[in-house]
Design an enzyme around this catalytic site. Sequence first.
Site, PDB file in Angstrom:
ATOM      1  N   HIS A 126       0.808  -1.218   0.000  1.00  0.00           N
ATOM      2  CA  HIS A 126       0.000   0.000   0.000  1.00  0.00           C
ATOM      3  C   HIS A 126       0.845   1.275   0.000  1.00  0.00           C
ATOM      4  CE1 HIS A 126       0.884   0.630   4.316  1.00  0.00           C
ATOM      5  NE2 HIS A 126       0.827  -0.703   4.379  1.00  0.00           N
ATOM      6  N   ASP A 127       0.364   2.261  -0.745  1.00  0.00           N
ATOM      7  CA  ASP A 127       0.908   3.625  -0.751  1.00  0.00           C
ATOM      8  C   ASP A 127       2.304   3.739  -1.348  1.00  0.00           C
ATOM      9  OD1 ASP A 127      -1.385   4.835   0.746  1.00  0.00           O
ATOM     10  OD2 ASP A 127      -0.645   3.527   2.325  1.00  0.00           O
ATOM     11  N   GLY A 144       5.039  -1.104   2.710  1.00  0.00           N
ATOM     12  CA  GLY A 144       4.224   0.085   2.528  1.00  0.00           C
ATOM     13  C   GLY A 144       5.028   1.372   2.455  1.00  0.00           C
TER      14      GLY A 144
END
Length: 265
Positions: A126-127, A144
């Site tokens: 994520h991200d 992440g």
Amino acid sequence: MAIEPSARIHPSAVIEDGAVIGARADIGPFCVVGPDVTLGADVRLRAHAMVTGRTTIGDGCDVFSFACIGEIPQDLKFGGEQTDLVIGARCRIREHVTINTGTEQGGGVTRIGDDCLIMAGAHVAHDCRVGDRVIMVNNSALAGHCVLGDDVIVGGLSGIHQWVRIGEGAIIGAVTMVTHDVIPHALVQAPRGELDGLNLVGLKRKGVSRADITALRAAFQMLKQGEGAFQDRARRLGDDTESAYVRQIVDFVLADSDRGFLTPS
């Protein structure tokens, strides 16, 4: 649901209501495309590929069998909020790759640039923000919030710690754990990730001039042996250099870092 008439969809594929399928897309047997997915023109999903979440895949991408693209983050703080995954054009995403959407705390978007090759079993969490022409070799993983510049190569079975930045043109050797930021055009290897020099092969393949390579060599030696803290050495480099490549390193080091830097041993 909006499906371009020129798209080819195998009868066994599941296209959920709301999905947008671009011109000449080719969706193979037993694929699943979620309701918030947008596929650009000429995207190919091979048999058993899954694309879900609020995901946009750019023109000309090729997603291979059993890839799972756009699932929710593997983050215990994730509370089901609507977040995004944006993949650029002409990326090749091989078998069993997993790429997650963003989180609200991380800006809400996982983003991958153009012309990337993500090999079998690799993971993008994520991200993350991944630049153009990045290569992730088999079973490598980004935790992440990682940021990878353009033309980075991550070797097979290597892992990048969360919040780490990898500068443009750097190469990470196979079976390497990277826990700190890596300056542009660097070579990192060894199990615990040591800054071992410059990515000279990559620089030469890119056609970088001999003068710039010489300047980068001198800059690396100054970062390695100069006086003062790492950032102080970089600041002095910025005062003296006329090379745009050295300036990249200076700007990278002087930018904000959540993890600190790998420094020359």
